[in-house]
Design an enzyme around this catalytic site. Structure first.
Site, PDB file in Angstrom:
ATOM      1  N   ASN A  12       0.840  -1.203   0.000  1.00  0.00           N
ATOM      2  CA  ASN A  12       0.000   0.000   0.000  1.00  0.00           C
ATOM      3  C   ASN A  12       0.877   1.257   0.000  1.00  0.00           C
ATOM      4  OD1 ASN A  12       0.650  -0.786   2.699  1.00  0.00           O
ATOM      5  ND2 ASN A  12      -0.995   0.461   3.532  1.00  0.00           N
ATOM      6  N   ILE A  13       0.390   2.269  -0.686  1.00  0.00           N
ATOM      7  CA  ILE A  13       1.122   3.527  -0.852  1.00  0.00           C
ATOM      8  C   ILE A  13       0.148   4.653  -0.505  1.00  0.00           C
ATOM      9  CG2 ILE A  13       2.375   5.018  -2.468  1.00  0.00           C
ATOM     10  CD1 ILE A  13       2.640   2.377  -4.252  1.00  0.00           C
ATOM     11  N   GLU A  14       0.471   5.397   0.535  1.00  0.00           N
ATOM     12  CA  GLU A  14      -0.419   6.481   0.953  1.00  0.00           C
ATOM     13  C   GLU A  14       0.175   7.831   0.561  1.00  0.00           C
ATOM     14  OE1 GLU A  14      -0.820   5.768   5.161  1.00  0.00           O
ATOM     15  OE2 GLU A  14      -2.117   4.037   4.817  1.00  0.00           O
ATOM     16  N   CYS A  69      -4.154   0.675  -2.447  1.00  0.00           N
ATOM     17  CA  CYS A  69      -4.005  -0.536  -1.632  1.00  0.00           C
ATOM     18  C   CYS A  69      -2.962  -1.470  -2.251  1.00  0.00           C
ATOM     19  CB  CYS A  69      -5.324  -1.297  -1.566  1.00  0.00           C
ATOM     20  SG  CYS A  69      -6.614  -0.463  -0.646  1.00  0.00           S
ATOM     21  N   GLU A  95      -3.204  -4.598  -2.976  1.00  0.00           N
ATOM     22  CA  GLU A  95      -3.751  -5.466  -4.029  1.00  0.00           C
ATOM     23  C   GLU A  95      -3.727  -4.768  -5.383  1.00  0.00           C
ATOM     24  OE1 GLU A  95      -4.990  -4.746  -1.069  1.00  0.00           O
ATOM     25  OE2 GLU A  95      -6.397  -6.263  -0.350  1.00  0.00           O
ATOM     26  N   CYS A 134     -10.402  -4.851   0.225  1.00  0.00           N
ATOM     27  CA  CYS A 134     -11.488  -3.874   0.341  1.00  0.00           C
ATOM     28  C   CYS A 134     -12.376  -3.947  -0.906  1.00  0.00           C
ATOM     29  CB  CYS A 134     -10.920  -2.463   0.539  1.00  0.00           C
ATOM     30  SG  CYS A 134     -10.314  -1.713  -0.989  1.00  0.00           S
ATOM     31  N   CYS A 154     -10.799  -2.803  -4.244  1.00  0.00           N
ATOM     32  CA  CYS A 154      -9.850  -3.797  -4.789  1.00  0.00           C
ATOM     33  C   CYS A 154     -10.583  -5.013  -5.346  1.00  0.00           C
ATOM     34  CB  CYS A 154      -8.855  -4.228  -3.716  1.00  0.00           C
ATOM     35  SG  CYS A 154      -7.673  -2.929  -3.336  1.00  0.00           S
TER      36      CYS A 154
HETATM   37  N1  THU Z   1      -5.274  -1.353   2.636  1.00  0.00           N
HETATM   38  C1  THU Z   1      -4.754  -2.234   1.717  1.00  0.00           C
HETATM   39  O1  THU Z   1      -3.634  -2.042   1.209  1.00  0.00           O
HETATM   40  N2  THU Z   1      -5.494  -3.316   1.382  1.00  0.00           N
HETATM   41  C2  THU Z   1      -6.713  -3.627   1.907  1.00  0.00           C
HETATM   42  O2  THU Z   1      -7.334  -4.599   1.496  1.00  0.00           O
HETATM   43  C3  THU Z   1      -7.267  -2.792   2.979  1.00  0.00           C
HETATM   44  C4  THU Z   1      -6.569  -1.505   3.233  1.00  0.00           C
HETATM   45  C5  THU Z   1      -4.476  -0.186   2.996  1.00  0.00           C
HETATM   46  C6  THU Z   1      -4.998   1.133   2.492  1.00  0.00           C
HETATM   47  C7  THU Z   1      -4.404   2.095   3.485  1.00  0.00           C
HETATM   48  O3  THU Z   1      -3.084   2.428   3.084  1.00  0.00           O
HETATM   49  C8  THU Z   1      -4.326   1.297   4.776  1.00  0.00           C
HETATM   50  O4  THU Z   1      -4.444  -0.060   4.407  1.00  0.00           O
HETATM   51  C9  THU Z   1      -5.385   1.641   5.790  1.00  0.00           C
HETATM   52  O5  THU Z   1      -6.639   1.584   5.220  1.00  0.00           O
END
Ligand code: THU
Length: 138
Positions: free
Chosen positions: A47-49, A58, A60, A91, A94
């Protein structure tokens, strides 16, 4: 151990490696994914925010983007691993992204006991909005 179990465990290990590269300074919730292609390749993602939260991606979808960018569009399975919690499932966003490339995909998640669980995307996203709806092949 069956060959399939071995493959799923390898996917989980690859996803575990990917969450180490997670860029999640805001949530500090590190997620990794590993996507297995029909021809046996594995693409990882984390995941990259970004500071403007809604632009985050996310793990995935990062793995999917890696695979698509390398010309792969047929997938067998995806493992999702979170540093903090075992058993997180993709989620909704995804799920729809993955469904674009096949609803029979197997989703693999590790459990607290060190084993894993699987569900198909069809089970996770029943009655989904399918690509054929707009592609005309009904
Ligand atoms: N996140 C994912 O990478 N995959 C998921 O299936 C659920 C959430 C990440 C998104 C965000 O960076 C962090 O988790 C918190 O929501």
């Amino acid at each position: 151990m069956t060959q399939q179990t071995q493959i799923y465990k390898r996917l989980i290990e690859t996803a575990r490696g990917a969450f180490q590269r997670s860029y999640s300074p805001y949530s500090k919730y590190r997620v990794g994914a590993a996507l297995l292609t029909a021809d046996g390749r594995i693409f990882a993602g984390c995941n990259i925010e970004i500071v403007s939260y809604e632009g985050s991606i996310c793990a995935e979808r990062a793995a999917l983007a890696n695979a698509i960018s390398e010309g792969c569009r047929q997938f067998e399975a995806i493992a999702v691993v979170c540093e903090q919690t075992p058993e997180i499932w993709p989620c909704g966003v995804c799920r729809q992204h993955l469904a674009e490339f096949g609803i029979d995909l197997t989703v693999v998640v590790p459990t607290a006991s060190g084993e894993f669980k699987t569900l198909t995307l069809q089970e996770l996203l029943p009655h989904f909005f399918p690509p054929k709806e707009l592609l005309g092949a009904k």
